[in-house]
Design a protein around this motif. Structure first.
Motif, PDB file in Angstrom:
ATOM      1  N   UNK A  29      10.782  -3.555  31.439  1.00  0.00           N
ATOM      2  CA  UNK A  29      12.155  -4.471  31.723  1.00  0.00           C
ATOM      3  C   UNK A  29      13.162  -4.349  30.564  1.00  0.00           C
ATOM      4  N   UNK A  30      12.128  -4.735  29.087  1.00  0.00           N
ATOM      5  CA  UNK A  30      13.454  -4.745  27.703  1.00  0.00           C
ATOM      6  C   UNK A  30      13.913  -3.337  27.739  1.00  0.00           C
ATOM      7  N   UNK A  31      13.791  -1.780  27.983  1.00  0.00           N
ATOM      8  CA  UNK A  31      14.065  -1.055  27.975  1.00  0.00           C
ATOM      9  C   UNK A  31      14.805  -0.598  28.741  1.00  0.00           C
ATOM     10  N   UNK A  32      15.623  -1.030  29.702  1.00  0.00           N
ATOM     11  CA  UNK A  32      16.257  -0.968  30.322  1.00  0.00           C
ATOM     12  C   UNK A  32      17.524  -2.065  30.271  1.00  0.00           C
ATOM     13  N   UNK A  33      17.348  -3.228  30.326  1.00  0.00           N
ATOM     14  CA  UNK A  33      18.028  -4.494  30.326  1.00  0.00           C
ATOM     15  C   UNK A  33      18.716  -4.500  29.339  1.00  0.00           C
ATOM     16  N   UNK A  34      20.431  -4.639  29.743  1.00  0.00           N
ATOM     17  CA  UNK A  34      20.996  -4.832  28.446  1.00  0.00           C
ATOM     18  C   UNK A  34      21.726  -6.253  28.455  1.00  0.00           C
ATOM     19  N   UNK A  35      22.887  -6.446  27.840  1.00  0.00           N
ATOM     20  CA  UNK A  35      22.943  -7.321  25.984  1.00  0.00           C
ATOM     21  C   UNK A  35      23.780  -8.180  27.374  1.00  0.00           C
ATOM     22  N   UNK A  36      24.384  -7.506  28.515  1.00  0.00           N
ATOM     23  CA  UNK A  36      25.428  -8.957  28.961  1.00  0.00           C
ATOM     24  C   UNK A  36      25.272  -9.100  30.683  1.00  0.00           C
ATOM     25  N   UNK A  68      28.489  -2.685  29.570  1.00  0.00           N
ATOM     26  CA  UNK A  68      26.815  -3.810  28.660  1.00  0.00           C
ATOM     27  C   UNK A  68      25.571  -4.079  30.381  1.00  0.00           C
ATOM     28  N   UNK A  69      25.635  -3.916  30.882  1.00  0.00           N
ATOM     29  CA  UNK A  69      24.845  -3.834  31.910  1.00  0.00           C
ATOM     30  C   UNK A  69      24.117  -2.948  32.257  1.00  0.00           C
ATOM     31  N   UNK A  70      22.343  -3.184  32.655  1.00  0.00           N
ATOM     32  CA  UNK A  70      21.481  -1.957  31.856  1.00  0.00           C
ATOM     33  C   UNK A  70      21.074  -1.439  33.219  1.00  0.00           C
ATOM     34  N   UNK A  71      20.963  -0.382  33.375  1.00  0.00           N
ATOM     35  CA  UNK A  71      20.470  -0.767  35.053  1.00  0.00           C
ATOM     36  C   UNK A  71      19.318   0.376  35.115  1.00  0.00           C
ATOM     37  N   UNK A 159      29.996  -7.548  37.498  1.00  0.00           N
ATOM     38  CA  UNK A 159      30.920  -7.958  36.563  1.00  0.00           C
ATOM     39  C   UNK A 159      31.534  -8.856  36.481  1.00  0.00           C
ATOM     40  N   UNK A 160      31.462  -9.947  36.977  1.00  0.00           N
ATOM     41  CA  UNK A 160      31.529 -11.323  36.622  1.00  0.00           C
ATOM     42  C   UNK A 160      30.327 -11.688  36.019  1.00  0.00           C
ATOM     43  N   UNK A 161      29.253 -11.460  35.812  1.00  0.00           N
ATOM     44  CA  UNK A 161      27.906 -12.245  35.093  1.00  0.00           C
ATOM     45  C   UNK A 161      27.778 -11.840  33.358  1.00  0.00           C
ATOM     46  N   UNK A 162      28.896 -10.354  33.405  1.00  0.00           N
ATOM     47  CA  UNK A 162      29.209  -9.931  32.214  1.00  0.00           C
ATOM     48  C   UNK A 162      29.845 -10.695  31.806  1.00  0.00           C
ATOM     49  N   UNK A 163      31.265 -10.985  32.192  1.00  0.00           N
ATOM     50  CA  UNK A 163      32.258 -11.980  31.469  1.00  0.00           C
ATOM     51  C   UNK A 163      31.927 -13.298  31.314  1.00  0.00           C
ATOM     52  N   UNK A 164      30.649 -13.778  32.265  1.00  0.00           N
ATOM     53  CA  UNK A 164      31.071 -15.241  32.595  1.00  0.00           C
ATOM     54  C   UNK A 164      29.727 -15.736  32.800  1.00  0.00           C
ATOM     55  N   UNK A 165      28.390 -14.721  33.175  1.00  0.00           N
ATOM     56  CA  UNK A 165      27.002 -15.020  33.041  1.00  0.00           C
ATOM     57  C   UNK A 165      26.433 -15.611  34.502  1.00  0.00           C
ATOM     58  N   UNK A 166      27.322 -16.075  35.238  1.00  0.00           N
ATOM     59  CA  UNK A 166      27.550 -16.362  36.954  1.00  0.00           C
ATOM     60  C   UNK A 166      27.755 -15.082  37.831  1.00  0.00           C
TER      61      UNK A 166
END
Length: 184
Positions: A29-36, A68-71, A159-166
């Motif tokens: 999971x840590x390898x695919x995790x994105x910053x956002x 910044x989203x990992x997939x 996109x909303x998660x990346x921008x504001x976390x929710x």
């Protein structure tokens, strides 16, 4: 038979995993995790719902990684009962559709159980702290071709998660073929 995913359990923590990818690497999971944020998708090769959305999934996954989203995608189906979902066929499927994200094999099905995955496709969208924010669908198309004006629900949510976390509070469950569990 088509099944629907349950509604989003906001904040539910992403379970870790270590799975072999079609690229020969083992991914955690840590390898695919994105910053956002991080998107984990349960798919398979033979499901008509996956086949109907795979090209749009690849498009949206590429766009999400740019913000910044990992997939990562995971196949948990039993390849004995469903040979189209074998690891070798997963490799072909990833190449054929131009996957630019890890496609992972959950041979024991432990990861599907840990995530409580129920169908293909099943989307799990996590925030930057790996709390669940989206458990909806890609778009409204189901297993039909998407209308030209189909809303990109998964993309917009992440996109909303990346921008504001929710993620959005209003989510429509994904629908697809059931995970093909091994006989016990």
């Amino acid at each position: 038979m088509a099944v629907h995913t349950p509604i989003c359990d906001f904040g539910w923590p992403a379970p870790d995993f270590a799975l072999p990818g079609v690229d020969g690497k083992t991914w955690r999971l840590a390898d695919v995790r994105g910053a956002r944020g991080t998107l984990i998708v349960f798919i398979c090769n033979h499901c008509p719902y996956v086949k109907a959305v795979v090209d749009r999934l690849v498009r949206d996954a590429h766009a999400l990684t740019e913000i910044g989203i990992g997939v990562a995608a995971i196949c948990s189906n039993d390849p004995v009962q469903y040979p189209d979902d074998s690891f070798e066929n997963m490799k072909r499927f990833a190449v054929e559709h131009g996957f630019q994200f890890p496609y992972l094999h959950d041979e024991t099905q432990a990861v599907a159980h840990a995530y409580d995955a129920v169908c293909t496709p099943d989307f799990f969208g996590f925030d930057g702290n790996l709390g669940l924010q989206y458990r909806g669908r890609l778009d409204s198309s189901g297993r039909q071709p998407a209308a030209p004006d189909a809303r990109r629900e998964l993309f917009e949510a992440m996109q909303a998660v990346a921008a504001g976390g929710s993620g959005p509070t209003d989510q429509t469950p994904s629908m697809g073929c059931s995970i093909k569990w091994k006989a016990v």
